[in-house]
Design an enzyme around this catalytic site. Sequence first.
Site, mmCIF file in Angstrom:
data_model
loop_
_atom_site.group_PDB
_atom_site.id
_atom_site.type_symbol
_atom_site.label_atom_id
_atom_site.label_comp_id
_atom_site.label_asym_id
_atom_site.label_seq_id
_atom_site.Cartn_x
_atom_site.Cartn_y
_atom_site.Cartn_z
ATOM 1 C CG ASP A 162 9.842 9.212 -49.244
ATOM 2 O OD1 ASP A 162 9.562 8.240 -48.510
ATOM 3 O OD2 ASP A 162 8.973 9.874 -49.822
ATOM 4 C CG ASP B 236 12.037 11.781 -56.396
ATOM 5 O OD1 ASP B 236 12.857 12.531 -55.828
ATOM 6 O OD2 ASP B 236 10.825 11.788 -56.105
#
Lengths: 376, 376
Positions: free
Chosen positions: A92, A271
């Site tokens: 991320d 996720d």
Amino acid sequence: MKFRLETIDKESKARAGVVSTDHGEIPTPMFMPVGTAGSVKAVHQRELEHDIDAKIILGNTYHLYLRPGTALLRKAGGLHKFNGWNRPLLTDSGGYQVYSLSANRKINPEGVTFKSHIDGSTHHFSPESVMDVQRMIGADIIMAFDECTPYPCEYAYAKASMELTHRWLTRCVDRIRTTEPLYGYDQALFPIVQGSVYRDLREASADYIARQDQPGNAIGGLSVGEPHEIMYEMTDLVCGILDANKPRYLMGVGTPENILECIALGVDMFDCVMPTRNARNGMLFTTQGIINIRNEKWKEDLSPIDATLGGHVSTFYSKAYLRHLVINKEILGAQIASIHNLTFYLWLVREAREQILKGQFAGWKNKMVKVVSQRI
Amino acid sequence: MKFRLETIDKESKARAGVVSTDHGEIPTPMFMPVGTAGSVKAVHQRELEHDIDAKIILGNTYHLYLRPGTALLRKAGGLHKFNGWNRPLLTDSGGYQVYSLSANRKINPEGVTFKSHIDGSTHHFSPESVMDVQRMIGADIIMAFDECTPYPCEYAYAKASMELTHRWLTRCVDRIRTTEPLYGYDQALFPIVQGSVYRDLREASADYIARQDQPGNAIGGLSVGEPHEIMYEMTDLVCGILDANKPRYLMGVGTPENILECIALGVDMFDCVMPTRNARNGMLFTTQGIINIRNEKWKEDLSPIDATLGGHVSTFYSKAYLRHLVINKEILGAQIASIHNLTFYLWLVREAREQILKGQFAGWKNKMVKVVSQRI
């Protein structure tokens, strides 16, 4: 990175496909276990590969930047080499943790200044620096630097924030275009749709993001406290605008039910920390429903954790033994529950894919949502 | 239980042999990982068997009696069935934990009354009840109920305590003689030599214990804070009195150095929490010496934890990665360090056995003690 769309379900918008990276292929829909600081908590890399059969895991740029730091990661040759995970990795952008974990964060058009939650030291993230950090971590899929709005969020703030995210995206794209991967394999940038819970903002953002023509696209700023119906509405809206020939990643989602519903809306990638975090608190996701293993009910239940799911851990250990470990705060309890929950999540998306390929997804999903969301 | 003495080293008193139980054979010298409450902390049963190759593990009667409790263990068919460990098991008598963990303990000729360290509830252990509990746990080797004297300990107290231990032993032997195993396999009782650091008491106790003619014998009350030289002196003295054709178990010992030195004195069996407890604090025992993995020195050391030792965990993960995990309190750090340390301990006793069988133990031991006790 390439994406091959294999089929779209007739009765829903669910899709099956394959994402190809230099570290291997990932059939979609996919779920990515979260390996915060380079470790999926309480799970060995060997177990991720052989027991859980995760095809890709996620790392958090914020955590990895602070520790072990980019110097060591670069010396190791990237995170794959550092932690020994040789399958695909996604990182991320660090934005979410800057907003949720760090103190004294100051956001301005240039970037964000923040204090480390570990030692209070001051750091600065800009779209450019975050791209550089992700180059050094070396993930196969890297995320644009965005601002993730909280819920609820005023319209004016959501709009200004979305516009900032869009301006930052241009800088991320430029930085990636003008720099090279450091370790000899490709890194694909995914931009992120924002816009909070406002239809017009989500439409504008999805349109803007789609026009960047990057290898894949993500939907951020959902699953932050809003009702599920709103999350589904926004996801549906955005999926309708994003390119069908690129993978769609719904960030930070969610429960098994959320995942099934969003697969039905056309999402390919998920996720969430839920399977591992909840495992450590004794919440188990099973093929029969949700179990709180701490409950007295399981005290003398010597049956396997989940015989239907299969897998070593879920069939070898009994509910009563796992309960004993969790109640006594034995580390092995966290280990067993984490492997079990991840095995379940990976089974769920694999099964969803099978059903899509067989053309039976919609009916299966409606039945399965009831089963996996019931508390037993 | 049977013991076959294979050879005695020419230049020391080290022995190689085989202990046979209904759950399998254990080559000696042996080291038993401690599985306190039915779990060797941070280690899966599969890892104990395949990675560490532990031939036997230990359970603590005190912990297992409190949780999960004898009713559940009996329902499960014993601890082997409850935790899925199908190799030999040894349980201690619970005495040591009653003295070290519980509150308000009151000892009298009949037994010990104590309060649980978990919830403050009151319990009573007698020689008879502790034998019954160990019948219900179902270990292959069970220990007599003794009083473990602290260090230092006045002569008068040590003598009275030893005599109490001897009287309790008679009751333990009677109870085992007049009851049957519950799960269809044999359980062997080991009496325990006490006597603190006093030669005449140790001689008297060893003589008394030897005359019970049980399948094996244990040495207790050492490694409780006394200088190593005294521990070795007492061990040597007692080993000289105990039957050479029965296994000798030195309880709670110790460092790799302690184990090598006591093998040289004729000890066959060891257990200690050190490899797992110290692992959780970042102390690693390696074939090159002792490592504090938290030290800055290892920060950028990308070499395997211990390439010489071999084994998946010790060669797959690097020192730098393990340090990162330990510093960040990642559960995986405790897992890796625990497996590594136990792999090392099991390697050490296996290697000692090889050297004894080859007639090269004494020279090897003197070299190895220096290597494994140095801090690197």
